[in-house]
Structures are given as structure tokens and as C-alpha cells.
Design an enzyme around this catalytic site. Structure first.
Site, mmCIF file in Angstrom:
data_model
loop_
_atom_site.group_PDB
_atom_site.id
_atom_site.type_symbol
_atom_site.label_atom_id
_atom_site.label_comp_id
_atom_site.label_asym_id
_atom_site.label_seq_id
_atom_site.Cartn_x
_atom_site.Cartn_y
_atom_site.Cartn_z
ATOM 1 N N HIS A 12 0.794 -1.142 0.031
ATOM 2 C CA HIS A 12 0.099 -0.138 -0.070
ATOM 3 C C HIS A 12 0.794 1.351 0.108
ATOM 4 C CE1 HIS A 12 -3.969 -1.364 0.446
ATOM 5 N NE2 HIS A 12 -3.728 -2.252 1.449
ATOM 6 N N CYS B 132 0.719 1.921 -5.527
ATOM 7 C CA CYS B 132 -0.270 2.652 -6.081
ATOM 8 C C CYS B 132 0.027 4.108 -6.397
ATOM 9 C CB CYS B 132 -1.488 2.621 -5.585
ATOM 10 S SG CYS B 132 -2.704 1.287 -5.418
ATOM 11 N N ARG C 128 0.181 3.138 -11.218
ATOM 12 C CA ARG C 128 0.959 2.047 -10.583
ATOM 13 C C ARG C 128 2.400 2.819 -10.449
ATOM 14 N NH1 ARG C 128 -3.127 0.846 -9.253
ATOM 15 N NH2 ARG C 128 -3.948 -1.204 -9.054
#
Length: 231
Positions: A125, A199, A208
Site C-alpha cells: 500500500h 499505487c 502504478r
């Protein structure tokens, strides 16, 4: 009278909606981090306990059997990236499902094992659940990414600045990375590679960010920490 009631009701609904939004933001920005801190610490503790209990290899014995396949959802290694902070320490688990990424970083199951020929690829994340890759854009060529599986230290070196692409650019985790933008990875033959993904933008997921690395050194944990972590 009716208009006053409508205005009052609308105002109350706005207040309620605002409170819910504030609670949601607090959950995303704070509570998921609290959950991640507990989960990642638990994963690291579990891995370290398993490593303590595993038998010491006998140098005089027959060659050991091939390593067992990674178990989905279970920890496989601990990663350190000095560029992201002296206390940056995250477990790597097998798989990249949402449930796994709430507990740490995730290893793409179809990619190479740690330290082996191919592409050991890891997702994390950017924000929420501890923000492991919040500072991903700071990565630069030459930065160390160090992992251990309890018996060996693996030091990879980043070879590229972060590369921005779209989620469908799945070639970034090929055994020899083949991103849509030709030569972005800079590899043209088999090797022991590392791919990190997260991300982009920071609070979105339309794109990305990718960083690639190459295995630079390995040595047993019995020899102490590798030079990249010695400081």
C-alpha cells in the site's frame, strides 16, 4: 412552516453526513494504521519465532530437499529499505489479496522465490494500513532493499527511478521484466531481479509506481547484518 421543516431536516442530514465523512477519514488515516502496526508486528514476531525453532543445517549431511512452496497468506520474509527510514521494517507475506496487504507487503505468487533466478515481486500500500510505500518516489538507483528469510540475508540494489505505468502493465513482474515502455526496466536477460509495486497517485489507484532491482549480495544470518544495514 413547511419550508422551515425542510431546511431544518436538510441541515440535520448535512451535519450527519459531515460527521460520517469525518469518521471515515479518521478510520482511513488513523485506525487502519493502528491495525496495520499490530498486524505487522504480529507477523514479524511469528516469523522470528519460526526461524528460532527451525533446525540448523548440517553441512555434512546430504543435500537438503527442495524448499517447500510458499503458503498463501503466511509470512515468508522481512524487508528493510534504509532509504525509507532507519526503522522501516515490514513483513512480506505470500499473495497480494486485500486481506494480505492489510498485514504487510505481498509477494506475487506467480513470481520467483526470494533470491532465486527470476523476478521476486512485491506489492504494498502507498497509503492506509501503515503507509508502507508512502515514500516510494524517494527510491533511487543504488538504494539497498534487504530481505531475510531467517537463514540468509539478500541485498538487492535498485536499478531505476520509480516508473509510472497503468495497472494493466503486467509485464513489469515478468521473470525478465517487460514493461509497456520498452527498456524501462533495463534488463534483457535472465537474472535475479526484484520488482516493487505500489499505487499512484498517493491517494488513488489509477496508476502504478514500479521500482526494479538486482540481487547484489547474499550471506548467512550467522555472520550478522549485511553492510547495507550495519549503520
Amino acid at each position: 412552516m413547511a419550508v422551515r421543516m425542510i431546511v431544518r431536516t436538510f441541515s440535520e442530514l448535512c451535519i450527519t453526513a459531515g460527521a460520517l465523512i469525518v469518521l471515515f477519514v479518521a478510520y482511513v488515516m488513523f485506525w487502519t494504521g493502528v491495525q496495520a502496526e499490530s498486524a505487522t508486528a504480529g507477523q514479524i514476531d511469528t516469523l522470528q519465532q519460526e526461524w528460532v525453532e527451525q533446525p540448523v543445517p548440517d553441512a555434512t549431511a546430504a543435500p537438503p530437499p527442495p524448499p517447500k512452496a510458499y503458503t498463501p497468506g503466511r509470512g515468508i520474509a522481512v524487508m528493510y529499505v534504509p532509504r525509507l527510514g532507519g526503522k522501516w521494517e515490514w513483513p512480506v507475506l505470500e499473495g497480494t489479496s486485500p486481506a494480505v496487504l492489510k498485514k504487510g507487503l505481498g509477494h506475487y505468487a506467480a513470481t520467483a522465490r526470494l533470491g532465486e533466478t527470476g523476478n521476486f515481486s512485491v506489492a504494498g500500500h502507498r497509503r492506509t494500513y501503515g503507509d508502507p510505500f508512502k515514500d516510494f518516489p524517494r527510491l533511487r538507483p543504488g538504494d539497498a532493499v534487504v530481505l531475510t528469510d531467517g537463514t540468509t540475508w539478500y541485498t538487492y540494489r535498485i536499478t531505476t527511478k520509480p516508473y509510472r505505468t497503468v495497472p494493466t502493465d503486467v509485464g513489469v513482474i515478468d521473470p525478465v521484466p517487460r514493461p509497456l515502455r520498452k527498456n524501462a526496466a533495463g534488463f534483457d536477460r535472465p537474472g535475479r531481479y526484484l520488482t516493487l509495486t505500489t499505487c499512484e497517485p498517493e491517494w488513488g489507484s489509477s496508476h502504478r509506481l514500479i521500482a526494479w532491482g538486482r540481487l547484489d549480495a547474499t550471506h548467512p544470518v550467522t555472520q550478522g547484518k549485511p553492510p547495507a544495514l550495519a549503520g
